[in-house]
Scaffold this active site. Structure first.
Site, PDB file in Angstrom:
ATOM      1  N   ASP A 195      33.372  62.946  -2.760  1.00  0.00           N
ATOM      2  CA  ASP A 195      31.955  62.090  -2.998  1.00  0.00           C
ATOM      3  C   ASP A 195      31.150  61.592  -1.735  1.00  0.00           C
ATOM      4  O   ASP A 195      29.802  62.260  -1.915  1.00  0.00           O
ATOM      5  CB  ASP A 195      31.938  62.339  -4.366  1.00  0.00           C
ATOM      6  N   THR A 223      27.701  62.971  -7.994  1.00  0.00           N
ATOM      7  CA  THR A 223      28.058  65.038  -7.162  1.00  0.00           C
ATOM      8  C   THR A 223      29.353  65.661  -7.390  1.00  0.00           C
ATOM      9  O   THR A 223      29.372  66.706  -8.209  1.00  0.00           O
ATOM     10  CB  THR A 223      28.669  64.878  -5.242  1.00  0.00           C
ATOM     11  N   ASP A 224      30.664  64.961  -7.895  1.00  0.00           N
ATOM     12  CA  ASP A 224      31.048  65.550  -8.030  1.00  0.00           C
ATOM     13  C   ASP A 224      31.501  65.795  -9.798  1.00  0.00           C
ATOM     14  O   ASP A 224      32.281  67.392  -9.672  1.00  0.00           O
ATOM     15  CB  ASP A 224      32.641  64.434  -8.534  1.00  0.00           C
ATOM     16  N   ILE A 225      30.971  64.945 -10.684  1.00  0.00           N
ATOM     17  CA  ILE A 225      30.689  65.948 -11.483  1.00  0.00           C
ATOM     18  C   ILE A 225      30.071  66.884 -12.080  1.00  0.00           C
ATOM     19  O   ILE A 225      30.295  67.887 -12.824  1.00  0.00           O
ATOM     20  CB  ILE A 225      30.032  64.315 -12.344  1.00  0.00           C
ATOM     21  N   GLY A 228      31.658  69.952 -10.831  1.00  0.00           N
ATOM     22  CA  GLY A 228      32.626  70.377 -11.926  1.00  0.00           C
ATOM     23  C   GLY A 228      32.062  71.050 -13.418  1.00  0.00           C
ATOM     24  O   GLY A 228      32.276  72.176 -13.601  1.00  0.00           O
TER      25      GLY A 228
END
Length: 451
Positions: A195, A223-225, A228
């Site tokens: 991320d 960015t990860d979230i 997802g």
């Protein structure tokens, strides 16, 4: 100190004690009819009966499968045999271990807060798919699943016989979602995705932070979230496509392109207008005043986004009505051009009084504003309490665990938390039995550390 605001003429008092808070929440319920028990029943979990094979770890993938699990999917999380998802070891903090925790899990470390955050409503099994028997278990799971979600480096699962083409032969209707750092093709396809690296490389860090300071990452792995969330939406579309065509779908979702999309108007400013971006701290590049301001004892975010709001701010709050007609500040374009001078005037005025005073003055005037709350204040916020935005669950190893509730309601009801986050390998026997393995066979697989 916390407060409630209403879009209409109601002006709620500043709340300084629990009794005042309870009164204000009751008033909010009477005004909005927002108490959960009085609204219509929710909907049945729409993914009930959908089996998801979860080969993800850390945050982007588990966030995606969490959303599917919250919607009722039967999510089977496959983990490494000895240590599981990397985040299981990301401590402290971790949940305390109750005295009556299950003995079969007594050898495991405490449940980490990070893992607990994104793995509810899932079942955990451990499988070594580097060995033939482990691969056979995975193939059986593929055959019986509707969705597979993985976040290995591009090509890694294919090299093990579990790539998209391999799995499609086993299950032609499979929705196969690959979450990577940079996508399945291109010169960076083999690079791992982190991320904070993508925040830097895809522009977000360049526009985050104060203009005279070094670039900064966002406070959470945003960015990860976002990835997802995109993957979850793509899987829902994939399931819809399968229902229409009977053919499976390979989804290529990655952090890099997700972050490009997340640049929103900043990307558009560059692609259409050729405008390079810069850091503005909490300020807005195109609207003034729209930023955090210091008070005598804290900070307030204030956004006077149009001339009407600016006039209210200058006339009622600052008691400087002449500013609204000043040629330097009378339009937003003028305020942007004279940003530093105007921000200095507003800051000097707000520094004269405590934050609570300004909150009371601003409440009900129609100017967007809010205090900068820490995390403790955030979860004590009247809106969190009134909307029951957290949920407490019973975890067999961690006791009572409080977590953020699913944020979306359907007919006024949230999807239920059916299962607490699993301990490592909690459901291995259960899932293998569903695949047709006998207890003797499972015992042998455990003895040889296949599972």
């Amino acid at each position: 100190m916390f407060f409630l605001r209403h879009a209409g003429a109601l002006k709620f008092p500043t709340l300084r004690c629990p009794a005042e808070y309870r009164i204000s929440v009751e008033l909010c319920h009477r005004v909005t009819g927002a108490r959960h028990s009085s609204v219509a029943a929710g909907i049945a979990p729409p993914l009930n009966g959908v089996r998801v094979l979860d080969l993800t770890r850390v945050l982007a993938g588990p966030t995606c499968t969490l959303l599917l699990a919250d919607l009722g999917a039967n999510v089977i999380k496959v983990e490494e045999v000895t240590k599981g998802d990397d985040t299981r070891s990301w401590t402290p903090p971790s949940a305390p271990m109750p005295k009556d925790a299950p003995r079969e899990a007594s050898h495991l470390p405490p449940e980490s807060a990070y893992f607990l955050a994104v793995n509810r409503n899932k079942r955990s099994i451990t499988v070594d798919f580097k060995c033939p028997e482990g691969l056979e278990i995975l193939r059986k799971l593929v055959k019986s699943s509707d969705v597979l979600v993985e976040n290995f480096v591009s090509g890694k699962l294919a090299s093990m016989g579990l790539g998209w083409e391999d799995c499609q032969k086993v299950n032609p209707r499979l929705v196969y979602a690959s979450i990577t750092g940079y996508g399945q093709t291109g010169p960076y396809s083999q690079a791992p995705g982190y991320d904070v690296v993508i925040e830097a490389e895809a522009g977000l860090m360049h526009i985050t932070g104060e203009p005279d300071r070094a670039p900064s990452k966002v406070g959470v792995a945003v960015t990860d979230i976002m990835t997802g969330l995109y993957a979850h939406g793509a899987i829902m579309a994939g399931l819809r496509s399968v229902s229409q065509t009977g053919r499976g779908v390979w989804i290529d979702c990655n952090l890099f392109e997700t972050q490009l999309a997340g640049l929103a108007n900043i990307a558009s400013n560059y692609l259409i207008g050729g405008n390079e971006a810069s850091r503005h701290g909490t300020a807005h590049p195109s609207i003034v005043p729209y930023q955090v301001f210091p008070c005598k004892d804290g900070f307030l975010m204030i956004g006077a986004g149009n001339n009407k709001q600016f006039k209210i701010l200058t006339t009622i709050i600052l008691e400087r009505p002449e500013l609204a007609d000043d040629i330097r500040f009378s339009t937003n374009a003028a305020r942007v051009a004279n940003r530093e001078e105007l921000i200095g005037i507003i800051s000097a005025a707000l520094k004269q009084r405590d934050r609570n005073y300004w909150i009371e003055q601003l409440t009900g005037l129609g100017i967007p504003f809010g205090p900068i709350n820490n995390i403790s204040q955030t979860f004590a916020h009247p809106q969190v309490i009134a909307r029951e935005s957290t949920v407490e669950i019973d975890h067999p190893r961690a006791g009572k665990v409080r977590m953020v509730a699913p944020p979306v309601t359907y007919n006024g009801k949230r999807m239920p938390v059916r299962r607490p986050p699993p301990w490592l390998s909690q459901h291995t026997t259960e899932v293998l039995q569903e695949l047709g393995y006998s207890i003797d066979a499972i015992t042998r697989l455990r003895a040889t550390k296949v599972v």
